[in-house]
Design an enzyme around this catalytic site. Sequence first.
Site, PDB file in Angstrom:
ATOM      1  N   ASP A   7      -2.496  53.190  41.074  1.00 23.30           N
ATOM      2  CA  ASP A   7      -2.034  53.983  42.179  1.00 23.30           C
ATOM      3  C   ASP A   7      -1.623  55.260  41.672  1.00 23.30           C
ATOM      4  O   ASP A   7      -0.501  55.659  41.081  1.00 23.30           O
ATOM      5  CB  ASP A   7      -1.034  53.142  42.903  1.00 23.30           C
ATOM      6  CG  ASP A   7      -0.678  54.021  44.186  1.00 23.30           C
ATOM      7  OD1 ASP A   7      -1.183  55.231  44.448  1.00 23.30           O
ATOM      8  OD2 ASP A   7       0.057  53.704  45.065  1.00 23.30           O
TER       9      ASP A   7
ATOM     10  N   LYS B  64      -2.319  64.693  49.308  1.00 17.24           N
ATOM     11  CA  LYS B  64      -0.748  64.956  48.497  1.00 17.24           C
ATOM     12  C   LYS B  64      -1.124  65.953  47.454  1.00 17.24           C
ATOM     13  O   LYS B  64      -0.208  66.221  46.707  1.00 17.24           O
ATOM     14  CB  LYS B  64      -0.515  63.429  47.960  1.00 17.24           C
ATOM     15  CG  LYS B  64      -0.153  62.478  49.082  1.00 17.24           C
ATOM     16  CD  LYS B  64       0.394  61.313  48.399  1.00 17.24           C
ATOM     17  CE  LYS B  64       0.723  60.238  49.236  1.00 17.24           C
ATOM     18  NZ  LYS B  64       1.783  60.268  50.122  1.00 17.24           N
TER      19      LYS B  64
ATOM     20  N   GLN C 104       0.876  59.734  43.487  1.00 19.85           N
ATOM     21  CA  GLN C 104       1.856  60.557  43.155  1.00 19.85           C
ATOM     22  C   GLN C 104       1.733  61.216  41.770  1.00 19.85           C
ATOM     23  O   GLN C 104       2.560  62.044  41.417  1.00 19.85           O
ATOM     24  CB  GLN C 104       2.989  59.828  43.237  1.00 19.85           C
ATOM     25  CG  GLN C 104       3.247  59.375  44.780  1.00 19.85           C
ATOM     26  CD  GLN C 104       3.666  60.503  45.705  1.00 19.85           C
ATOM     27  OE1 GLN C 104       3.843  61.531  45.372  1.00 19.85           O
ATOM     28  NE2 GLN C 104       3.880  60.064  46.976  1.00 19.85           N
TER      29      GLN C 104
ATOM     30  N   HIS D  68       4.369  51.188  46.206  1.00 16.44           N
ATOM     31  CA  HIS D  68       4.402  51.506  47.783  1.00 16.44           C
ATOM     32  C   HIS D  68       3.353  50.543  48.466  1.00 16.44           C
ATOM     33  O   HIS D  68       2.828  49.959  47.838  1.00 16.44           O
ATOM     34  CB  HIS D  68       3.435  52.875  47.948  1.00 16.44           C
ATOM     35  CG  HIS D  68       3.322  53.635  48.950  1.00 16.44           C
ATOM     36  ND1 HIS D  68       2.291  52.865  50.080  1.00 16.44           N
ATOM     37  CD2 HIS D  68       3.754  54.511  49.600  1.00 16.44           C
ATOM     38  CE1 HIS D  68       2.419  53.627  51.047  1.00 16.44           C
ATOM     39  NE2 HIS D  68       3.152  54.860  51.134  1.00 16.44           N
TER      40      HIS D  68
ATOM     41  N   CYS E 150       7.890  53.425  52.659  1.00 16.12           N
ATOM     42  CA  CYS E 150       6.997  52.213  52.679  1.00 16.12           C
ATOM     43  C   CYS E 150       7.153  51.627  50.975  1.00 16.12           C
ATOM     44  O   CYS E 150       6.005  51.368  50.468  1.00 16.12           O
ATOM     45  CB  CYS E 150       5.530  53.264  52.276  1.00 16.12           C
ATOM     46  SG  CYS E 150       5.134  53.994  53.943  1.00 16.12           S
TER      47      CYS E 150
HETATM   48  N1  PLP Z   1       0.795  55.165  46.825  1.00 16.87           N
HETATM   49  C1  PLP Z   1       1.580  55.863  46.798  1.00 16.87           C
HETATM   50  C2  PLP Z   1       2.613  56.184  45.384  1.00 16.87           C
HETATM   51  C3  PLP Z   1       2.109  56.734  47.737  1.00 16.87           C
HETATM   52  O1  PLP Z   1       3.132  57.427  47.711  1.00 16.87           O
HETATM   53  C4  PLP Z   1       1.245  56.791  49.024  1.00 16.87           C
HETATM   54  C5  PLP Z   1       1.925  57.737  50.149  1.00 16.87           C
HETATM   55  O2  PLP Z   1       2.757  58.145  50.259  1.00 16.87           O
HETATM   56  C6  PLP Z   1       0.269  55.891  48.912  1.00 16.87           C
HETATM   57  C7  PLP Z   1      -0.138  55.057  47.752  1.00 16.87           C
HETATM   58  C8  PLP Z   1      -0.653  56.057  50.185  1.00 16.87           C
HETATM   59  O3  PLP Z   1      -1.140  56.854  50.357  1.00 16.87           O
HETATM   60  P1  PLP Z   1      -1.870  57.408  51.859  1.00 16.87           P
HETATM   61  O4  PLP Z   1      -1.093  57.106  53.020  1.00 16.87           O
HETATM   62  O5  PLP Z   1      -2.767  58.848  51.667  1.00 16.87           O
HETATM   63  O6  PLP Z   1      -3.292  56.399  51.733  1.00 16.87           O
END
Ligand code: PLP
Length: 419
Positions: free
Chosen positions: A209, A235, A212, A132, A375
Amino acid sequence: MAIEQARPGVIDGSALRADFPVFDRPHRSGVRLCFLDSAASAPKPRTVIEAVADTYAHHYANVHRGIYELSEDATGRFEDARRSLARFIGATSDREVVFVRNATEAINLVAYSWGRSNVGPDDLLLSTEMEHHANLVPWQQLADATRARLEYVRVTDDGRLDLDDLRARMARGPRLVALAHVSNALGTINPVAEIAAMAREVGAVTVLDAAQSVPHLPVDVARLGVDFAALSGHKMLGPSGIGALWGRRELLDAMPPFMTGGSMISRVTLEGTSWNEVPWKFEAGTPAIAEAVGLAAAVDYLEGLGMSNVRAHERLLFERAWSALGELEGIRLLGPDSVEEHAGVISFVVDGVHPHDVATVFDAEGVAVRAGHHCAQPLMHRYDLPATTRASFSVFNDLDDIERLIDAIGSVRRLFGTA
Ligand code: PLP
C-alpha cells in the site's frame, strides 16, 4: 526513477504556496490557511488544475475507440500519463500500470482477481495491525470467501512492525503479505525491501500500500522487490478519481479480469469473451481520462522538485515539529522516535482533550489537521485510543506552519486548562 541527490533546504514551502490556488482563499479567522492534512487529500497545484481543465476544454473524447483526431489526441495523452506514472514509480513497463479510481480500488482488484484464483482453504494471508482499512478489509473478505486464514503482524509500542513476530509468521509460509509502505496513522516507514525479500523466499506475493509513500519519498517498485503496489492520485497533488495499481507483468497476465464490460475485451460473441491485454484487461468502461492527464501533471510537479528533495524537506519539518512537540508536557506522540523511520506525519494525543476538540480549536486558528481513527481502527484499539490528532506535511509547508501547530497546541491547553 533516478534517485537524485537530496539538497536539504532546497524547497521553499512558502514560495511553493503561490502554486496552489487554495491558499488564495482567506480563512475565516483572517489568517493564512495552515494546511496540515495532506495525508487525507492534498491541495492541487495550478498546473494540475489547468491540465484537467485543458483536457476537458480542448482534448477530450473517449479513448481507445475513436478513429478521428480528437480521440487519438485524448488516447495519446491518456497513455502518455500512464508512461509518466510508470517512470515515476520505477515500473519496468507502462503495461504494468493499471489505472483505477484510488488505492482502495487497486487493493480490491488484487484481492478479487489475484486472490480468488490463488488462495484456497487454510492458506495463510498476512497483513499488519497498522493498516488502513483499505489494506485490511479486502483481505478479511478474501479470507472469508476462500476460507483462508488471515493473521496480522503485531506492532510494537513505539509504532514499528514487530519484525520478530513477522519472521515467525513468515516461517509458516504465507501466500500473501500485504503492508503499508508508510502508515497513515503513525507515519512509520516500514522496511519494505527487507520484508519483500523475506516474502519472496517463502514464495509469498507482496502487496504494497504505497498511498502514503509515493507522494513523499522516492519510490522504486522494482528495487523494493514487491509484486503489487497501490496508490491514489489525490494524495500526490493530483486529481481525485484516479489512482493506479502497479503489478508484475507475469502476475497481471495470469490474473482474470476484475470488472467486465466494454474496453477490457478482445472479442465478444454471444457464446463467450476473450480479454484484452494488460493493462486494459483491468480497465473496464470509460476511464477517468482528464484525471489521468492531471495525475501526470502532478508527477511532473513532483519530479520538478525532485523526490529526494521532497523527502529532505518534509523530514526537516518532521524533525522540527517532533522535537518541539516532544518538549511539551502532556503530549503523547505516536510512531517511531527516528527521523529515518518516520515520514512527514505526526499523530499525537493531548492529555485530557479529545482529538476532535483539538482539531476544532486548531481550525479556529486556521490550522487544518485530521482528528479521528484515520481508517485504522485496529491500530487505535492496539494503543487503547479512540482517536488521535494528525498533522501531515507536504511540499508547500514551512517552518512557520510548524510554529502555527505548536501555538495552536498552546491554545488548546490554555482553553482546556491543561497547560
Ligand atoms: N492506504 C493508506 C495508507 C491511506 O492513507 C489511504 C487513505 O487515506 C488509503 C490506503 C486509501 O486511499 P483512497 O481513499 O484514496 O483509496
